[in-house]
Write an enzyme that holds these catalytic residues in place. Sequence first.
Site, PDB file in Angstrom:
ATOM      1  N   ASP A  62       0.945  -1.294   0.066  1.00  0.00           N
ATOM      2  CA  ASP A  62       0.062   0.194  -0.076  1.00  0.00           C
ATOM      3  C   ASP A  62       0.776   1.191   0.085  1.00  0.00           C
ATOM      4  O   ASP A  62       1.932   1.129   0.626  1.00  0.00           O
ATOM      5  CB  ASP A  62      -0.903  -0.030   1.285  1.00  0.00           C
ATOM      6  CG  ASP A  62      -2.015   1.007   1.136  1.00  0.00           C
ATOM      7  OD1 ASP A  62      -2.782   0.762   0.419  1.00  0.00           O
ATOM      8  OD2 ASP A  62      -1.817   2.039   1.722  1.00  0.00           O
ATOM      9  N   GLU A  84      -5.038   2.551  -3.976  1.00  0.00           N
ATOM     10  CA  GLU A  84      -3.416   2.595  -4.025  1.00  0.00           C
ATOM     11  C   GLU A  84      -2.795   1.218  -3.543  1.00  0.00           C
ATOM     12  O   GLU A  84      -1.663   1.189  -3.228  1.00  0.00           O
ATOM     13  CB  GLU A  84      -2.988   3.619  -3.236  1.00  0.00           C
ATOM     14  CG  GLU A  84      -3.433   3.816  -1.785  1.00  0.00           C
ATOM     15  CD  GLU A  84      -4.760   4.376  -1.448  1.00  0.00           C
ATOM     16  OE1 GLU A  84      -4.984   4.656  -0.442  1.00  0.00           O
ATOM     17  OE2 GLU A  84      -5.756   4.437  -2.341  1.00  0.00           O
TER      18      GLU A  84
END
Length: 637
Positions: free
Chosen positions: A518, A561
């Site tokens: 992430d 993301e």
Amino acid sequence: MLKMVELKIMNLLFQICDQTKHVERLLQKVMRIGTVVLEAKGAYFFVAEKSTDQLILKGQYSVKQDAEFPVSEKELLEICNSRKELWIQHEDSLLVPLDVHGTLNAVLCFRSVARQLDGQAASVVNRIVKRFSSMYRYKRIQQDKENFHKALIEISQVITQSYDFEDVITEAMEMASKVTGGFCGLMLVSKDEQFLLPIYTYSVAKTNTEEIPFPPQPGHDQTSYIAIKERKAVFVEDTDSDPLADHKFCKEHGIRSYMTLPLIVHDRPIGVLYVNHSHKRSFNKLEVTFYTELAHQIGHVINTLQARQEILETKQIQDRLIEMMREMSSRTRLRDVLNDMVVKTHHLLDEKVGVSVWLADESKNKIRLSAWKGTKLRLDRQKGIEFSLEELGNSASLQDRYLELDHQSDMAAFFIKSGADLTIGTPVMAGKDLIGILFLHAKEGHKWSAQEKLTLSAIGTHAGPIIRNGQYIQLLEKESKLDGLTKVYNRQYFEKIYREYSHRHMIQNKPFSILMIDLDNFKQINDRYGHPVGDKVMRVVAQILQDTIRRADKVFRYGGEEFCIFLPWTAKEQAEQVAERIRLSVEEASIDPPVTVSIGVATYLDHSMDSKEILELADLALYQAKSKGKNRVVCAM
């Protein structure tokens, strides 16, 4: 407070878009969410019909069964097309028009909205509507791509399943009209090349159509002549004002816009494919690409059906060649098409000669060995062999439609070394494009028969569009697996192969590892620098991930993301090393603005014997990495 609500709605929209395949189902879900958020008494959604662009009511929520929307579909269309903002407040209703390719595609309507939408609230609605419009547009285009892809495959199969010219054309045109909403038709060049003759029309009776002289007279349609002369598609977006259109004919038959594409086979125009619409519109790139490929397929099948008697000398060869082409056309994988081509050609010629096909890569100016067959042809160890097109031109001479190699050339020397003393070939073309070269190979003393030459020529003539269709399908299949922004594999493809890959490791009792990655503080980058910069950062990080891993490893965009990496045959210690190498590579990369990543690691056998639990453990480890300060690697316990 509004910021938190906005973030939650954005995340919810992303999840819904990611998890919902069909756009109408997506609109239903968003309609329900919007009704609650806006405190509306009900909601409707309308979708533009493909053939007319008129809005059609497709769904409603929390509305009395006999309650109608305050305005008609026609009035709603006028309101949306005259808008200047992303959304519209009409009386007590809120309207959200959704455009695709610059044209209204759908409308979400919320009735009796109680929530006040001014000041900051209006700005929030603007951002949410802008993001959802982008998501919807992407989803709609992807669904259209899939539909066009599927239609091309089905049409490719249909047009080779009948010997009857009218049946083939009728079914192919009806299928194309159904998927795009346009009304398709065909006109073919007469034998004396003085006229275009109507062969098939979908929306106009054939008795009402006239032959078009070459060149056409003033007042008649000019697009067919231009399309054939200039070898390109010609567009008429408004038949009332465009001088290229036959105004009288279009008015009589309700045609307001149309596109005309040439049918070109071996650089020879044989007719045109036209697509009519009853309303003014422009044609988007996706539609033009679909119809261009359809025109190649239709041109190919028309040429095949018209020239069949001229090409084949005997009924036996005729039947076997048609069967071969039918089976090749039914293949969707390029590798299967090429293998079918060489195996069946080898069998068709009674296994007396070897066969090889070389595909052209004009961007690299090379031809590359792609498939071969022949018991005495030693090409098994020659994978990856290629020659430049310039070398081919210097090595071969065209003799009566066949390529004959100069015995002193490097290419002839290669074939002789591979067991082929004699070689003849033929170009495989699709329109003006060189698809490749088909070669026949034989031992010294062999005399090329008329049957062999005829078969070589026939296959080379008809295989080009089939191979190109395979190449096109292969490209579409590849694109369907990739995330549009980062060009790594997408979530859908991960879910498809994870079951297969994990099952394979479980059967062999071998470890594999999952890295959940992430981007740290990514929302702040988007908020501070804007989404274009955020998108650029995502692409750079995705490239770093691909550059850092092994060839066997696979990178996926897992959501937002977040990335996921599958490491086959990888134990815990090795996976942790890979994760740390990735973390350090991102941290030290020249990314503007700088970004770091947090990584969670879980390994099958070390942490769990359940593949589903491995994903959960990797995700939990990622959460722990974020909680402990970010920019770190945490391994599952």
